[in-house]
Scaffold this active site. Structure first.
Site, mmCIF file in Angstrom:
data_model
loop_
_atom_site.group_PDB
_atom_site.id
_atom_site.type_symbol
_atom_site.label_atom_id
_atom_site.label_comp_id
_atom_site.label_asym_id
_atom_site.label_seq_id
_atom_site.Cartn_x
_atom_site.Cartn_y
_atom_site.Cartn_z
ATOM 1 N N LYS A 150 61.649 1.023 -59.612
ATOM 2 C CA LYS A 150 62.465 -0.090 -60.134
ATOM 3 C C LYS A 150 63.692 -0.310 -59.249
ATOM 4 O O LYS A 150 64.031 0.553 -58.413
ATOM 5 C CB LYS A 150 62.886 0.233 -61.567
ATOM 6 C CG LYS A 150 63.783 1.460 -61.674
ATOM 7 C CD LYS A 150 63.949 1.905 -63.116
ATOM 8 C CE LYS A 150 64.850 3.120 -63.195
ATOM 9 N NZ LYS A 150 64.870 3.722 -64.534
ATOM 10 N N MET A 210 86.447 -5.329 -48.041
ATOM 11 C CA MET A 210 85.123 -5.914 -48.263
ATOM 12 C C MET A 210 84.159 -5.629 -47.104
ATOM 13 O O MET A 210 82.982 -5.356 -47.324
ATOM 14 C CB MET A 210 85.236 -7.429 -48.478
ATOM 15 C CG MET A 210 83.943 -8.059 -48.963
ATOM 16 S SD MET A 210 84.001 -9.846 -49.064
ATOM 17 C CE MET A 210 85.110 -10.109 -50.433
ATOM 18 N N TYR A 250 94.768 -2.641 -47.717
ATOM 19 C CA TYR A 250 95.379 -3.341 -48.850
ATOM 20 C C TYR A 250 96.210 -2.405 -49.714
ATOM 21 O O TYR A 250 95.820 -1.269 -49.971
ATOM 22 C CB TYR A 250 94.292 -3.985 -49.719
ATOM 23 C CG TYR A 250 93.601 -5.139 -49.047
ATOM 24 C CD1 TYR A 250 94.304 -6.286 -48.687
ATOM 25 C CD2 TYR A 250 92.250 -5.080 -48.759
ATOM 26 C CE1 TYR A 250 93.664 -7.350 -48.058
ATOM 27 C CE2 TYR A 250 91.596 -6.134 -48.141
ATOM 28 C CZ TYR A 250 92.311 -7.262 -47.789
ATOM 29 O OH TYR A 250 91.676 -8.308 -47.169
ATOM 30 N N ARG A 300 67.183 3.170 -76.666
ATOM 31 C CA ARG A 300 67.079 1.956 -75.854
ATOM 32 C C ARG A 300 65.869 1.118 -76.247
ATOM 33 O O ARG A 300 65.836 -0.077 -76.028
ATOM 34 C CB ARG A 300 66.995 2.372 -74.379
ATOM 35 C CG ARG A 300 67.162 1.274 -73.378
ATOM 36 C CD ARG A 300 67.393 1.809 -71.981
ATOM 37 N NE ARG A 300 66.214 2.459 -71.400
ATOM 38 C CZ ARG A 300 66.148 2.885 -70.146
ATOM 39 N NH1 ARG A 300 67.183 2.741 -69.335
ATOM 40 N NH2 ARG A 300 65.061 3.478 -69.674
#
Ligand SMILES: *Cc1c(COP(=O)(O)O)cnc(C)c1O
Length: 368
Positions: A40, A312, A263, A138
């Site tokens: 998956k 990023m 940053y 679930r």
């Protein structure tokens, strides 16, 4: 006219497919059972078609996928191994499930009745497994309801129940609970009538396979283990690394003491520092939650620390102790020298999330 050279990728993930086959052999040996290879989420970010292709000749009992979209991709790739849907289906998807002979797991009577109706309408019988909720919360039938549900579904002519499964919520964290879950599951299976018709009985994920024994299961459902990571730290040494996340040094600059980096200026140099800028960031799935300074990357045979926040597209590393480093040098973000588990731990996440979070911008390069 000479061809313009194509720019090399800024970041890429090397995937060793022979490593997956090696880890599969370990899973098979340890469990002594058939294997549902969990592929998956694009095979945990390794690439669905490539991984399925690499396992197609390995006598896998099922490929386990999360949903119909992934099942469709496998079928379109020409995969012959039976495809099992680990999660429930939406009503509008069920005709397609039946048409392609994907195996659904049944979680409710409504789902079962709808499949029955569609199958009979199409003049066919759909093969399915029953899901039992022994603690995951679930999906599936509660153990107390499962025997009656099984009988009710067996009376539907459009469905043939060929297996039964459940899932472990804390096999890597809570041995006492997990042992009781195995017991409850085995007792339930042993109490069911016409047990021989249930050809496929499955409960264990990677941690379950490594740490626990069942009296009744016929299949294990490893995911993470196949991709070279052990959730229990046991057998870690037997597994082979599969994915290496890599990038390159783009720039090397000498910065004076007292210069902020990245940053927020959360890191300020305290000495003249040789700073390398590396072409990978959170836009590639390298986690921004990594703390300042502690994460390390591997370049020219050594670990060097990162400085300041992950941006990023780029991160900065302290190359002061790496006098021979040059722009263009390959950098390993995780792989054989920097375990993915270490990066995940420092980022406050898990290897599963790190793998599946590597974005499409990162080219997957296959070997093996
Ligand atoms: C994802 C999943 C697995 C595989 O889990 P790992 O911990 O990666 O081995 C097995 N079974 C089910 C139902 C799953 O959803």
């Amino acid at each position: 006219m000479s061809a313009i050279p194509e720019s090399p990728p800024r970041s890429w993930a090397e995937v060793d497919l022979s490593g997956i086959r090696h880890n599969l052999a370990i899973a098979r040996k340890l469990s002594g059972q058939g294997i549902m290879a969990v592929v998956k989420a694009s095979a945990y970010g390794h690439g669905l078609e490539a991984v399925a292709g690499a396992l197609e000749q390995e006598e896998i009992t099922f490929f386990g996928v999360a949903n119909v979209g992934e099942a469709r991709r496998l079928s379109e790739a020409g995969v012959q191994t039976p495809i099992y849907l680990l999660g429930g289906t939406f009503p509008s998807e069920r005709e397609e499930v039946i048409a392609h002979h994907w195996l659904p797991c049944l979680n409710t009577m409504e789902e079962a009745r709808h499949f029955d109706q569609l199958a009979r309408h199409g003049g066919t019988v759909v093969e399915a497994h029953l899901t039992v909720d022994t603690g995951m919360g679930r999906g599936g039938f509660l153990p107390s309801d499962a025997p009656a549900a099984l009988e009710a579904i067996r009376s539907l002519p459009g469905i043939r129940i060929s297996g039964l499964g459940s899932h472990l919520p804390s096999a890597d964290e809570d041995p006492a609970f997990t042992r009781s879950q195995f017991d409850q599951f085995d007792n339930l299976v042993e109490s069911l009538p016409r047990r021989k018709e249930l050809k496929h009985i499955h409960l264990a994920n990677s941690a379950g396979l490594l740490g626990y024994q069942s009296r009744t299961t016929t299949l294990a459902r490893p995911g993470l283990l196949l991709y070279g990571v052990s959730p229990l730290r046991e057998h870690e040494a037997d597994l082979r690394n599969v994915m290496s996340l890599k990038s390159r040094i783009a720039l090397i600059r000498d910065l004076p003491s007292g210069h902020g980096i990245s940053y927020g200026r959360t890191f300020v140099t305290t000495r003249p520092t040789k700073v390398g800028t590396i072409g990978i960031g959170y836009g590639d799935g390298y986690p921004r939650t990594l703390p300042d300074h502690t994460p390390e990357v591997f370049v020219r045979g050594r670990r060097v620390p990162l400085l300041g926040r992950v941006t990023m597209d780029q991160v900065m590393a302290d190359l002061s102790d790496c006098p021979d480093c040059c722009p263009g040098d390959e950098v390993e973000l995780f792989g054989p020298n920097i375990p993915v588990q270490e990066v995940a731990r420092k980022a406050g996440t898990i290897a599963w999330e790190l793998f599946t979070g590597i974005t499409p911008r990162v080219e997957r390069v296959y070997s093996g």
